[in-house]
Design an enzyme around this catalytic site. Structure first.
Site, PDB file in Angstrom:
ATOM      1  N   GLU A 111      19.595 -16.746 -76.730  1.00  0.00           N
ATOM      2  CA  GLU A 111      20.321 -15.528 -77.124  1.00  0.00           C
ATOM      3  C   GLU A 111      20.707 -14.834 -75.837  1.00  0.00           C
ATOM      4  OE1 GLU A 111      18.335 -12.514 -79.559  1.00  0.00           O
ATOM      5  OE2 GLU A 111      17.505 -14.126 -80.776  1.00  0.00           O
ATOM      6  N   GLU A 124      10.920 -14.804 -78.946  1.00  0.00           N
ATOM      7  CA  GLU A 124      10.569 -13.618 -78.147  1.00  0.00           C
ATOM      8  C   GLU A 124       9.136 -13.165 -78.379  1.00  0.00           C
ATOM      9  OE1 GLU A 124      13.571 -10.582 -78.788  1.00  0.00           O
ATOM     10  OE2 GLU A 124      15.195 -12.033 -78.558  1.00  0.00           O
TER      11      GLU A 124
END
Ligand SMILES: *[C@@H]1O[C@H](CO)[C@@H](O)[C@H](O)[C@H]1NC(C)=O
Ligand SMILES: *[C@@H]1O[C@H](CO)[C@@H](O)[C@H](O)[C@H]1NC(C)=O
Ligand SMILES: [Ca+2]
Length: 483
Positions: free
Chosen positions: A418, A328
């Site tokens: 995720e 991320e």
């Protein structure tokens, strides 16, 4: 700025115009004429919005503006002769700057669409929508507001062309079992999805709940970060958990919430254990990288070496790893992304070089975890592209899937590394969203009905399209046969 408007409901059926697009020329076989259907905004049902005509160049008899309140919207009624997938595009004018809108299909799944700043009318892709046979509603809802909408266009989606996934891993010295895993993954890509769960304990929770065990388990090397070990000692069991899952025939993915090497605030608001967050440290990645002989650079390498030690334990146990470092990054909320794409990419290259060439780790399949092109460290150091999606509704995440296919030129497989909500397999198939795996986050998500109802999880884990641990026991053999 535009004046504020309040306007009540304007009833009316969606006006429908059909535009025949020119078929591609070919002499080989007859070509279906692909037709797009245009729905004028001014003919749809308006709620808190109004018809305007002052900006020239619109289609039909006007356009719709006055989006300035969260509930402002246009509701289009659209129809399809069969249940099928359509490409949706929106003609708009972004004369008030960059904006976002939300598209809601049949009062259910919603998609956020960026409407970049423009001087006049422009068309933007809004992803795909799966229309039911008969009538459907598409609402275009305010979100940021302050844009003008001319029409929407629906075009039946053409089916996805075959993928062209690269056959070799970026590390030419990858071990045989790592190559077998990659070959196995290629063999299922586009045909099946691997079920995955963050943390062994939550994978075992799913076994109890659904009768099936996830094919993939992800573990976090967070607690091996030296700045955490100095507070709490060596408490992590992530490597042991990964080996446990591998030993029972499973596939392992590893991420690392890298607690900053130094500069932790360690305050009540930002305790030492939140030190992977940008807000919890003043560790400056860009400054550190600019000074390779400095003490902070030395600490950065110390941390990489500590993690290499753990990855080597996996290597010694024969475990190939779907390795997802610097996750991320593009979000900026972790310190490795806080100084922008150049620093993050440089750190990724340092990691790749240190782990591959200095430590000789040959069990890593390198998984990149951001979507934006300017953050991509390059196809020569990435095996699989991925993203993390936290959106409720168990949707197919097809917008992100398509963006990642483009990022990797469809040469890299695409993973949902995720997710908050596990995707429904029937939607994955309908949208041709060929995620290689999904991996649901643990506490607060997999066990939270707002994200994943127990019935939905049972359906997903028992679906033919979804591979579970019992169905992947032969992955090494299947992989080896491809080599
Ligand atoms: C934790 O483990 C590492 C690697 O085995 C070792 O070098 C270090 O001394 C240990 N630290 C503590 C606090 O036990
Ligand atoms: C190293 O990082 C810490 C924490 O951000 C900072 O306080 C310190 O000034 C840095 N050291 C150098 C030499 O830049
Ligand atoms: Ca119009």
């Amino acid at each position: 700025m535009a004046r504020l408007t309040t306007r009540g409901l304007l009833s009316g059926l969606a006006f429908l115009a059909t535009t025949a697009l020119l078929p591609l020329t070919t002499t080989a076989k007859p070509v279906c004429r692909d037709t797009s259907t245009k729905y004028e905004a001014e003919s749809a049902l308006l709620s808190g919005t109004e018809i305007l005509t002052s900006l020239p160049g619109f289609s039909g008899t006007g356009y719709v503006g006055g989006f300035d309140t969260s509930t402002d919207k246009i509701t289009f009624t659209v129809s399809s002769p069969t249940t099928r997938l359509y490409d949706l595009s929106i003609r708009y004018a972004g004369i008030y700057g960059d904006k976002k809108t939300t598209v809601v299909l049949n009062s259910g799944a919603s998609t956020e669409v960026s409407l970049p700043s423009t001087d006049s009318w422009s068309t933007v892709s809004a992803g795909q929508v799966l229309l039911n046979e008969g009538e459907n509603t598409l609402e275009v809802v305010n979100n940021w507001g302050w844009y003008l909408l001319d029409y929407i266009l629906l075009t039946p989606s053409s089916s996805r062309p075959p993928h062209s996934i690269t056959t070799s891993l970026v590390n030419p010295s990858s071990s045989p079992v790592t190559k077998q895993l990659y070959a196995y993954l290629r063999s299922i890509y586009g045909r099946k999805i691997l079920s995955g769960q963050q943390d062994l304990v939550w994978a075992n929770y799913l076994t109890t709940l659904t009768g099936k065990t996830p094919a993939l388990v992800a573990v976090d090397l967070m607690d091996y970060s030296p700045s955490r070990v100095s507070y709490q000692g060596n408490i992590s069991t992530a490597v042991e958990d990964a080996i446990t899952h591998f030993t029972r025939g499973g596939i392992v993915s590893v991420l690392w919430h890298w607690n900053a090497p130094t500069g932790l605030f360690d305050t009540p608001e930002n305790p030492w254990w939140s030190g992977f967050y940008t807000r919890a440290t003043d560790f400056d990645l860009a400054a550190t990288l600019a000074n390779p002989t400095g003490t902070n650079y030395t600490l950065l390498i110390r941390d990489i070496d500590a993690i290499a030690y753990q990855l080597k334990r996996l290597q010694s146990a024969g475990v190939p790893v779907l390795w997802r470092p610097l996750h991320e990054a593009e979000g900026g909320w972790f310190w490795w992304g806080a100084k922008g794409p150049a620093a993050a990419k440089e750190l990724y290259h340092i990691l790749y070089d240190r782990l591959t060439n200095h430590h000789g780790l040959d069990n890593l399949i390198w998984v990149w975890n951001s979507v934006a092109k300017e953050w991509y460290p390059g196809g020569e150091v990435v095996d699989i592209v991925s993203t993390d999606v936290y959106a409720q509704g168990n949707g197919p995440m097809s917008v992100q899937y398509n963006e990642l296919v483009e990022l990797g030129n469809d040469k890299k497989m695409v993973a949902a590394a995720e997710v908050g909500a596990a995707p429904r397999p029937d939607l994955l198939v309908a949208y041709e969203a060929h995620w290689l795996w999904f991996c649901v986050w643990g506490d607060g998500f997999v066990n939270n009905g707002e994200w994943n109802g127990e019935g939905v999880l049972r359906e997903i884990y028992n679906h033919d399209y979804v591979l579970t641990l019992d169905e992947i026991q032969d992955w090494k053999t299947i992989g080896a046969a491809q080599l």
